[in-house]
Write a protein that holds these residues in place. Structure first.
Motif, PDB file in Angstrom:
ATOM      1  N   ALA A 209      40.244  41.879  31.363  1.00  0.00           N
ATOM      2  CA  ALA A 209      39.033  41.270  30.803  1.00  0.00           C
ATOM      3  C   ALA A 209      39.168  39.759  30.703  1.00  0.00           C
ATOM      4  N   LEU A 210      40.303  39.284  30.218  1.00  0.00           N
ATOM      5  CA  LEU A 210      40.513  37.842  30.078  1.00  0.00           C
ATOM      6  C   LEU A 210      40.512  37.148  31.441  1.00  0.00           C
ATOM      7  N   SER A 211      41.174  37.738  32.410  1.00  0.00           N
ATOM      8  CA  SER A 211      41.228  37.153  33.747  1.00  0.00           C
ATOM      9  C   SER A 211      39.839  37.082  34.388  1.00  0.00           C
ATOM     10  N   VAL A 212      39.085  38.177  34.306  1.00  0.00           N
ATOM     11  CA  VAL A 212      37.746  38.211  34.902  1.00  0.00           C
ATOM     12  C   VAL A 212      36.808  37.267  34.160  1.00  0.00           C
ATOM     13  N   LEU A 213      36.918  37.224  32.847  1.00  0.00           N
ATOM     14  CA  LEU A 213      36.069  36.337  32.041  1.00  0.00           C
ATOM     15  C   LEU A 213      36.299  34.876  32.408  1.00  0.00           C
TER      16      LEU A 213
ATOM     17  N   PRO B   7      38.381  29.563  39.293  1.00  0.00           N
ATOM     18  CA  PRO B   7      38.288  30.532  40.399  1.00  0.00           C
ATOM     19  C   PRO B   7      39.627  30.865  41.060  1.00  0.00           C
ATOM     20  N   VAL B   8      40.665  30.095  40.750  1.00  0.00           N
ATOM     21  CA  VAL B   8      41.975  30.392  41.331  1.00  0.00           C
ATOM     22  C   VAL B   8      42.652  31.578  40.644  1.00  0.00           C
ATOM     23  N   LEU B   9      42.144  32.012  39.494  1.00  0.00           N
ATOM     24  CA  LEU B   9      42.731  33.173  38.828  1.00  0.00           C
ATOM     25  C   LEU B   9      42.589  34.401  39.728  1.00  0.00           C
ATOM     26  N   PRO B  10      43.637  35.190  39.858  1.00  0.00           N
ATOM     27  CA  PRO B  10      43.594  36.346  40.766  1.00  0.00           C
ATOM     28  C   PRO B  10      42.995  37.583  40.107  1.00  0.00           C
ATOM     29  N   SER B  11      41.804  37.465  39.555  1.00  0.00           N
ATOM     30  CA  SER B  11      41.231  38.592  38.823  1.00  0.00           C
ATOM     31  C   SER B  11      40.963  39.790  39.730  1.00  0.00           C
ATOM     32  N   GLY B  12      40.486  39.547  40.935  1.00  0.00           N
ATOM     33  CA  GLY B  12      40.236  40.648  41.867  1.00  0.00           C
ATOM     34  C   GLY B  12      41.513  41.385  42.226  1.00  0.00           C
ATOM     35  N   VAL B  13      42.574  40.623  42.459  1.00  0.00           N
ATOM     36  CA  VAL B  13      43.870  41.222  42.779  1.00  0.00           C
ATOM     37  C   VAL B  13      44.371  42.048  41.593  1.00  0.00           C
TER      38      VAL B  13
ATOM     39  N   ARG C 215      28.888  36.715  43.874  1.00  0.00           N
ATOM     40  CA  ARG C 215      29.974  37.291  43.066  1.00  0.00           C
ATOM     41  C   ARG C 215      31.185  37.629  43.926  1.00  0.00           C
ATOM     42  N   PHE C 216      30.970  37.872  45.199  1.00  0.00           N
ATOM     43  CA  PHE C 216      32.063  38.223  46.095  1.00  0.00           C
ATOM     44  C   PHE C 216      32.673  37.005  46.786  1.00  0.00           C
ATOM     45  N   ALA C 217      31.905  35.928  46.917  1.00  0.00           N
ATOM     46  CA  ALA C 217      32.376  34.739  47.635  1.00  0.00           C
ATOM     47  C   ALA C 217      33.338  33.935  46.766  1.00  0.00           C
ATOM     48  N   PRO C 218      34.342  33.319  47.385  1.00  0.00           N
ATOM     49  CA  PRO C 218      35.260  32.474  46.610  1.00  0.00           C
ATOM     50  C   PRO C 218      34.498  31.356  45.888  1.00  0.00           C
ATOM     51  N   ALA C 219      34.645  31.273  44.602  1.00  0.00           N
ATOM     52  CA  ALA C 219      33.999  30.282  43.732  1.00  0.00           C
ATOM     53  C   ALA C 219      32.476  30.405  43.706  1.00  0.00           C
TER      54      ALA C 219
ATOM     55  N   THR D 261      51.240  52.462  46.138  1.00  0.00           N
ATOM     56  CA  THR D 261      52.315  51.584  46.601  1.00  0.00           C
ATOM     57  C   THR D 261      51.796  50.163  46.750  1.00  0.00           C
ATOM     58  N   TRP D 262      52.738  49.271  47.000  1.00  0.00           N
ATOM     59  CA  TRP D 262      52.352  47.878  47.250  1.00  0.00           C
ATOM     60  C   TRP D 262      51.570  47.750  48.547  1.00  0.00           C
ATOM     61  N   LEU D 263      51.829  48.627  49.523  1.00  0.00           N
ATOM     62  CA  LEU D 263      51.069  48.610  50.782  1.00  0.00           C
ATOM     63  C   LEU D 263      49.595  48.901  50.512  1.00  0.00           C
ATOM     64  N   ALA D 264      49.327  49.908  49.684  1.00  0.00           N
ATOM     65  CA  ALA D 264      47.944  50.240  49.335  1.00  0.00           C
ATOM     66  C   ALA D 264      47.264  49.054  48.657  1.00  0.00           C
ATOM     67  N   THR D 265      47.987  48.398  47.761  1.00  0.00           N
ATOM     68  CA  THR D 265      47.428  47.225  47.081  1.00  0.00           C
ATOM     69  C   THR D 265      47.138  46.109  48.077  1.00  0.00           C
ATOM     70  N   ALA D 266      48.071  45.860  48.992  1.00  0.00           N
ATOM     71  CA  ALA D 266      47.886  44.789  49.979  1.00  0.00           C
ATOM     72  C   ALA D 266      46.694  45.063  50.884  1.00  0.00           C
ATOM     73  N   VAL D 267      46.547  46.309  51.349  1.00  0.00           N
ATOM     74  CA  VAL D 267      45.412  46.658  52.206  1.00  0.00           C
ATOM     75  C   VAL D 267      44.100  46.504  51.429  1.00  0.00           C
ATOM     76  N   SER D 268      44.090  46.951  50.187  1.00  0.00           N
ATOM     77  CA  SER D 268      42.885  46.848  49.356  1.00  0.00           C
ATOM     78  C   SER D 268      42.520  45.398  49.068  1.00  0.00           C
ATOM     79  N   VAL D 269      43.518  44.569  48.781  1.00  0.00           N
ATOM     80  CA  VAL D 269      43.274  43.143  48.543  1.00  0.00           C
ATOM     81  C   VAL D 269      42.741  42.488  49.813  1.00  0.00           C
ATOM     82  N   GLY D 270      43.282  42.881  50.969  1.00  0.00           N
ATOM     83  CA  GLY D 270      42.768  42.369  52.243  1.00  0.00           C
ATOM     84  C   GLY D 270      41.292  42.700  52.424  1.00  0.00           C
ATOM     85  N   ALA D 271      40.900  43.931  52.039  1.00  0.00           N
ATOM     86  CA  ALA D 271      39.494  44.323  52.134  1.00  0.00           C
ATOM     87  C   ALA D 271      38.627  43.508  51.174  1.00  0.00           C
ATOM     88  N   LEU D 272      39.161  43.187  49.989  1.00  0.00           N
ATOM     89  CA  LEU D 272      38.420  42.356  49.044  1.00  0.00           C
ATOM     90  C   LEU D 272      38.235  40.939  49.598  1.00  0.00           C
ATOM     91  N   PHE D 273      39.293  40.379  50.193  1.00  0.00           N
ATOM     92  CA  PHE D 273      39.192  39.046  50.782  1.00  0.00           C
ATOM     93  C   PHE D 273      38.227  39.030  51.963  1.00  0.00           C
TER      94      PHE D 273
END
Length: 197
Positions: free
Chosen positions: A19-23, A29-35, A116-120, A168-180
């Motif tokens: 909540a704090l990160s997203v808020l 915008p450099v906070l990694p809230s999505g990650v 909301r999806f675009a950087p900044a 796993t970390w692989l799942a997280t990395a693939v998901s973060v890639g999809a978010l980016f």
């Protein structure tokens, strides 16, 4: 598994951190809230209570997103001439403010959701709406839709990534890639000039 490494998903602390990160990422915008949201969802997918944890995480992220937008909107509303001068010096902020105003005037706020999806993009739109003194009833429903859509998308990436690839970390990395990738697509669409009829 991720939850055994560092994410106590069953603990209320993870929801407070999310909540704090997203808020705050509307201002930083450099906070990694999505990650962070994706990582928490990936960890939750491996727990015995994954559905309640996922629902709580989605609600937490969506609520924090809307509250952050509201705070930025109100601060920009009260910013006065100093903020107006700062916005007028930035071509990007000026353009975003004009496009947002036109979108809200037409009764459509798809730009708010896309931003909301675009950087900044969230920062630009929330501050721009407040600085331009757009009515709260025109902006906030779109902000709520944007926050909910982003939270559902981010949590779903982590959750389904974990179910397909394991928690796993692989799942997280693939998901973060999809978010980016979604962020890059949203930024591209926001930069396109609107069609004239």
């Amino acid at each position: 598994m991720l939850e055994q490494v560092w994410l106590p998903i069953g603990s209320p602390w993870i929801y407070a951190v999310v909540a704090l990160s997203v808020l705050l990422d509307v201002f930083l915008p450099v906070l990694p809230s999505g990650v962070l949201v994706i990582t928490a969802a990936t960890a939750a997918a491996g727990t015995a209570t994954d559905v309640p944890d996922i629902l709580a995480l989605t609600l937490c992220a969506a609520t924090a997103s809307v509250l952050g937008d509201l705070v930025a909107y109100r601060l920009a509303w009260r910013g006065g001439a100093r903020l107006d001068r700062a916005i007028s010096r930035s071509r990007r902020l000026t353009t975003a403010q004009q496009r947002l105003g036109a979108a809200l005037a037409r009764g459509g706020g798809a730009l708010v959701v896309l931003a909301r999806f675009a950087p900044a993009g969230r920062s630009v739109v929330s501050l721009g709406a407040g600085a331009a003194h757009r009515r709260a009833r025109d902006f906030l429903p779109w902000s709520a839709l944007a926050g909910f859509t982003w939270a559902v998308y981010s949590v779903a990436l982590g959750y389904f990534g974990a179910h397909w690839l394991g928690a796993t970390w692989l799942a997280t990395a693939v998901s973060v890639g999809a978010l980016f990738a979604a962020g890059a697509g949203a930024a591209f669409l926001m930069r396109r000039e609107p069609r004239t009829s």
